[in-house]
Write a protein that holds these residues in place. Structure first.
Motif, PDB file in Angstrom:
ATOM      1  N   ILE A 192      85.229  10.798  22.011  1.00  0.00           N
ATOM      2  CA  ILE A 192      84.106  10.164  22.860  1.00  0.00           C
ATOM      3  C   ILE A 192      84.762   9.179  23.618  1.00  0.00           C
ATOM      4  O   ILE A 192      84.213   8.904  24.999  1.00  0.00           O
ATOM      5  CB  ILE A 192      83.097   9.495  22.027  1.00  0.00           C
ATOM      6  CG1 ILE A 192      83.806   8.400  21.280  1.00  0.00           C
ATOM      7  CG2 ILE A 192      82.540  10.487  21.047  1.00  0.00           C
ATOM      8  CD1 ILE A 192      82.640   7.300  20.555  1.00  0.00           C
TER       9      ILE A 192
ATOM     10  N   ASN B 142      82.865  18.755  16.579  1.00  0.00           N
ATOM     11  CA  ASN B 142      82.097  19.373  15.505  1.00  0.00           C
ATOM     12  C   ASN B 142      82.453  20.918  15.205  1.00  0.00           C
ATOM     13  O   ASN B 142      82.815  21.327  14.075  1.00  0.00           O
ATOM     14  CB  ASN B 142      80.691  19.198  15.370  1.00  0.00           C
ATOM     15  CG  ASN B 142      80.167  17.950  15.268  1.00  0.00           C
ATOM     16  OD1 ASN B 142      80.788  17.018  14.706  1.00  0.00           O
ATOM     17  ND2 ASN B 142      79.215  17.292  15.851  1.00  0.00           N
TER      18      ASN B 142
ATOM     19  N   ASP C 246      77.001  13.352  14.205  1.00  0.00           N
ATOM     20  CA  ASP C 246      76.327  13.228  15.189  1.00  0.00           C
ATOM     21  C   ASP C 246      76.170  11.546  15.431  1.00  0.00           C
ATOM     22  O   ASP C 246      76.501  11.021  14.908  1.00  0.00           O
ATOM     23  CB  ASP C 246      74.705  13.667  14.863  1.00  0.00           C
ATOM     24  CG  ASP C 246      73.640  13.794  16.022  1.00  0.00           C
ATOM     25  OD1 ASP C 246      74.399  13.690  16.927  1.00  0.00           O
ATOM     26  OD2 ASP C 246      72.561  13.744  15.625  1.00  0.00           O
ATOM     27  N   CYS C 247      75.536  11.358  16.814  1.00  0.00           N
ATOM     28  CA  CYS C 247      75.738  10.081  17.250  1.00  0.00           C
ATOM     29  C   CYS C 247      74.414   9.816  17.956  1.00  0.00           C
ATOM     30  O   CYS C 247      73.916  10.801  18.752  1.00  0.00           O
ATOM     31  CB  CYS C 247      77.139   9.641  17.818  1.00  0.00           C
ATOM     32  SG  CYS C 247      77.268  10.438  19.577  1.00  0.00           S
TER      33      CYS C 247
ATOM     34  N   LYS D   9      78.139  13.550  24.020  1.00  0.00           N
ATOM     35  CA  LYS D   9      77.531  14.698  23.320  1.00  0.00           C
ATOM     36  C   LYS D   9      78.272  15.929  23.089  1.00  0.00           C
ATOM     37  O   LYS D   9      78.360  16.537  22.300  1.00  0.00           O
ATOM     38  CB  LYS D   9      76.189  14.837  23.756  1.00  0.00           C
ATOM     39  CG  LYS D   9      75.025  13.746  23.511  1.00  0.00           C
ATOM     40  CD  LYS D   9      74.930  13.660  21.827  1.00  0.00           C
ATOM     41  CE  LYS D   9      73.855  12.934  21.753  1.00  0.00           C
ATOM     42  NZ  LYS D   9      73.442  12.644  19.983  1.00  0.00           N
TER      43      LYS D   9
ATOM     44  N   ILE E  52      77.674   6.546  14.790  1.00  0.00           N
ATOM     45  CA  ILE E  52      77.615   7.728  14.206  1.00  0.00           C
ATOM     46  C   ILE E  52      76.198   7.556  13.156  1.00  0.00           C
ATOM     47  O   ILE E  52      75.977   6.599  12.721  1.00  0.00           O
ATOM     48  CB  ILE E  52      78.699   7.963  13.331  1.00  0.00           C
ATOM     49  CG1 ILE E  52      80.018   8.154  14.097  1.00  0.00           C
ATOM     50  CG2 ILE E  52      78.512   9.186  12.431  1.00  0.00           C
ATOM     51  CD1 ILE E  52      81.293   8.239  13.316  1.00  0.00           C
TER      52      ILE E  52
ATOM     53  N   TYR F 226      87.083  10.958  15.841  1.00  0.00           N
ATOM     54  CA  TYR F 226      85.761  10.503  16.664  1.00  0.00           C
ATOM     55  C   TYR F 226      86.000   9.877  17.711  1.00  0.00           C
ATOM     56  O   TYR F 226      85.325  10.160  19.122  1.00  0.00           O
ATOM     57  CB  TYR F 226      84.838  10.061  15.838  1.00  0.00           C
ATOM     58  CG  TYR F 226      83.697   9.430  16.305  1.00  0.00           C
ATOM     59  CD1 TYR F 226      82.652  10.167  16.775  1.00  0.00           C
ATOM     60  CD2 TYR F 226      83.469   7.985  16.272  1.00  0.00           C
ATOM     61  CE1 TYR F 226      81.386   9.546  17.289  1.00  0.00           C
ATOM     62  CE2 TYR F 226      82.261   7.522  16.699  1.00  0.00           C
ATOM     63  CZ  TYR F 226      81.412   8.520  17.297  1.00  0.00           C
ATOM     64  OH  TYR F 226      79.904   7.829  18.051  1.00  0.00           O
TER      65      TYR F 226
ATOM     66  N   GLN G  55      81.471  16.248  24.143  1.00  0.00           N
ATOM     67  CA  GLN G  55      82.916  15.847  23.384  1.00  0.00           C
ATOM     68  C   GLN G  55      82.524  15.982  21.763  1.00  0.00           C
ATOM     69  O   GLN G  55      83.465  16.568  21.042  1.00  0.00           O
ATOM     70  CB  GLN G  55      83.297  14.622  23.725  1.00  0.00           C
ATOM     71  CG  GLN G  55      83.900  14.451  25.221  1.00  0.00           C
ATOM     72  CD  GLN G  55      85.256  15.430  25.583  1.00  0.00           C
ATOM     73  OE1 GLN G  55      85.821  15.441  24.441  1.00  0.00           O
ATOM     74  NE2 GLN G  55      85.441  15.670  26.776  1.00  0.00           N
ATOM     75  N   LEU G  56      81.625  15.570  21.287  1.00  0.00           N
ATOM     76  CA  LEU G  56      81.058  15.492  20.033  1.00  0.00           C
ATOM     77  C   LEU G  56      81.078  16.916  19.477  1.00  0.00           C
ATOM     78  O   LEU G  56      81.224  17.297  18.458  1.00  0.00           O
ATOM     79  CB  LEU G  56      80.015  14.589  19.445  1.00  0.00           C
ATOM     80  CG  LEU G  56      79.600  14.241  18.245  1.00  0.00           C
ATOM     81  CD1 LEU G  56      81.018  13.768  17.414  1.00  0.00           C
ATOM     82  CD2 LEU G  56      78.576  13.484  18.048  1.00  0.00           C
TER      83      LEU G  56
END
Length: 606
Positions: free
Chosen positions: A457, A508, A520-521, A501, A431, A453, A503-504
């Motif tokens: 992912i 969000n 964000d990662c 990305k 992250i 999270y 999935q994140l």
């Protein structure tokens, strides 16, 4: 008895054989008795027997067999006339030895004085044959009697008379007659008969050709003529030309026997006809092996062959569906071996060789049952070991790989044993700004955030069958190409970065709806060789990958300050041209002795 019935079944499957046309059965049936009996008088066979013999011999018959005893004296005049006919022809009289005593024809039928002035005491004897038969334990007549000859001894011990089995005596006269008429330069049937005589085995099985009479159709049974027709001269004379006639009763219950081919009792005269037929046509059955010891050795040999099959260990049934594989293996094997031996026995029988069918099949059954029990025990133990191994694999990898990958590992656990160098792709993800974000949250909130999270992912990692090596704080390490080989591990790793990305992004949306900050990662991916296996100390060992490839991937991920997906040049070269990339920059990485040209994978592209 099972073996006896198995032989009967072979006779029925083979079918009848065409008998020798020189064999004719003269049946003394009830119709003949009724026809020849004078009104008010009991039927007397001897009164008509002389006429029957005369009429048969006048038609050119070679010999006549009397399949009953002419014991005792009935009527002097009748017996004298009958004796005169008998001693002048080639006649075989019935005799037997039973209950410790001999039963033979009366002396006047058996011998007469020779008309020789130089030796007035010389006697010419008529041929005799033993008509004794011996049933099998189930009552069926299948074999020649165990003692096919009778030896009569004079009371003073000076004389001995050799009496062969009844059909053998007829065969000798038949073949001798052909020899006497044959040219001296030709190989003679007499020599052929001597081979028969010395080839006779006591107790051998009779090769029955058939039991039905000639009326059933040409070639379907022995020629038969009613006794009354012979006496009154009402028959085709060609039937007896060059023939051996067997005169026997067909109505007496004492002379009725169970024989192969027939579900009903059959007159004993048909037994003698069949034995005579197999000698004349040289088609005696040969039993192999003949001794109980030989049968035991053959059964043992078949058992060894079956044991090789049923006791042989097979690795493929030690895995899943072992019971199904075991059952199929045994069922197919039992069917093939049993049917195979059945076919061999029938083929051998067609070649006049009698193989024991039931003892080897019984041995096959014993071997199969013991083998099945042994293999079942092994399968149970294997199943227990398999279940224990699978539980261990689930404990180690259940939360690190997808269900499909877990099944693949269970199917081939050898891929996780030992340490080996594998070509892999390594993905790191963490992250951005995690430290700043976590300081504003309680420890419980931080744990909830990380769990949510990682749950999001890891779905992307499992979608492409990646292996989650470890979680370290907010960082995830995933590896592709282990524990199972994946030829396209580079593409899987790149698509996983795009999936993370996406999935994140979905996560969000939920966080923003709850009033929480978006996360964000950054993702860094590199491909190359790495050592894969259990690494650690004792019980603290874990399955992981180590090496320069892992370090470079971690260094690349550390450069993703703005949440990029950065890949090494080695990974880029393995991706198809359809993957959207753009050059990022060339960097020096700590611990690496060369610059690395990095590219950015565009996550928003379809």
């Amino acid at each position: 008895q099972a073996e006896m019935h198995a032989i009967d079944q072979r006779f029925r499957k083979r079918g009848p054989l065409e008998p020798d046309p020189r064999i004719v059965i003269v049946e003394i049936d009830q119709a003949s008795r009724d026809r020849l009996a004078e009104p008010g008088r009991v039927f007397k066979l001897r009164e008509h027997l002389a006429d029957a013999i005369d009429n048969i011999m006048e038609c050119g018959a070679v010999t006549i067999g009397i399949d009953f005893w002419l014991a005792g004296v009935d009527d002097d005049e009748t017996d004298a006339a009958l004796a005169e006919v008998i001693v002048d022809e080639w006649i075989v009289l019935g005799a037997t030895h039973s209950g410790g005593r001999s039963i033979r024809a009366a002396k006047l039928f058996r011998e007469r004085s020779a008309d020789d002035p130089d030796d007035p005491d010389r006697v010419i004897a008529t041929e005799e044959g033993s008509i004794s038969v011996v049933n099998d334990p189930d009552g069926c007549l299948r074999r020649v009697e165990s003692y096919p000859h009778i030896n009569y001894h004079a009371k003073d011990g000076t004389a001995r008379l050799f009496v062969p089995h009844f059909p053998y005596a007829l065969a000798k006269l038949m073949l001798q007659s052909v020899y006497d008429d044959a040219d001296e330069s030709v190989e003679t049937p007499k020599t052929d008969f001597e081979r028969h005589e010395y080839g006779i085995i006591v107790g051998q099985r009779v090769n029955y050709g058939g039991l039905i009479n000639y009326a059933a159709g040409p070639g379907q049974g022995f020629k038969t003529v009613a006794f009354a027709d012979v006496v009154v001269d009402d028959f085709d004379p060609d039937v007896f030309d060059g023939a051996a006639a067997i005169i026997g009763p067909t109505r007496s219950i004492e002379d009725q026997f169970s024989m192969p081919f027939s579900e009903e009792l059959v007159p004993g005269v048909y037994y003698h006809a069949n034995v005579l037929d197999e000698v004349l046509q040289d088609r005696q059955l040969r039993e192999w092996p003949r001794t109980p010891r030989g049968v035991a050795l053959l059964t043992f040999a078949v058992g060894v062959l079956c044991g090789w099959y049923f006791w042989n260990l097979r690795d493929w049934w030690k895995r899943r569906w072992g019971w199904v594989a075991l059952g199929a293996y045994f069922s197919v094997g039992a069917l093939v071996l049993a049917v195979g031996w059945y076919v061999i026995c029938h083929r051998a029988f067609a070649a006049r060789v009698v193989l024991p069918m039931m003892p080897p099949l019984a041995g096959l059954g014993v071997v199969m049952i013991t083998g099945l029990a042994a293999q079942a025990a092994l399968t149970v133990m294997n199943a227990r070991r398999l279940a224990e191994r699978n539980r261990h694999i689930e404990m180690l990898f259940g939360r690190s790989v997808s269900p499909q990958m877990l099944d693949a590992i269970k199917s081939d656990p050898s891929r996780i044993t030992g340490v080996e160098v594998r070509d892999v792709s390594v993905l790191f993800c963490d992250i951005r700004g995690f430290t700043a974000t976590s300081t504003k949250l309680t420890p419980e909130q931080v744990a909830d955030m990380l769990n949510e999270y990682f749950e999001a992912i890891t779905a992307a990692v499992f979608a492409y069958d990646g292996f989650i090596d470890k979680f370290v704080g907010d960082e995830l390490m995933a590896v592709f190409g282990v524990p199972m080989d994946q030829q396209d591990h580079a593409l899987r790793a790149a698509m996983t970065g795009v999936g993370i990305k996406r999935q994140l992004g979905a996560l969000n949306e939920k966080r923003l709806a709850r009033g929480q900050n978006a996360l964000d990662c950054g993702v860094g991916i590199h491909t190359g060789p790495a050592a894969a296996g259990y690494i650690g100390a004792g019980r603290r060992a874990n399955y992981t990958v180590v090496g320069d490839t892992v370090n470079i991937a971690a260094r690349i991920e550390g450069l993703t300050a703005r949440g990029e997906i950065l890949i090494s040049d080695a990974l880029r070269k393995r991706l198809p041209d359809s993957i959207p990339l753009k050059p990022w920059k060339t960097v020096e990485l700590k611990g690496s002795d060369r610059p690395h040209e990095l590219s950015e994978l565009i996550a928003g592209h379809p």
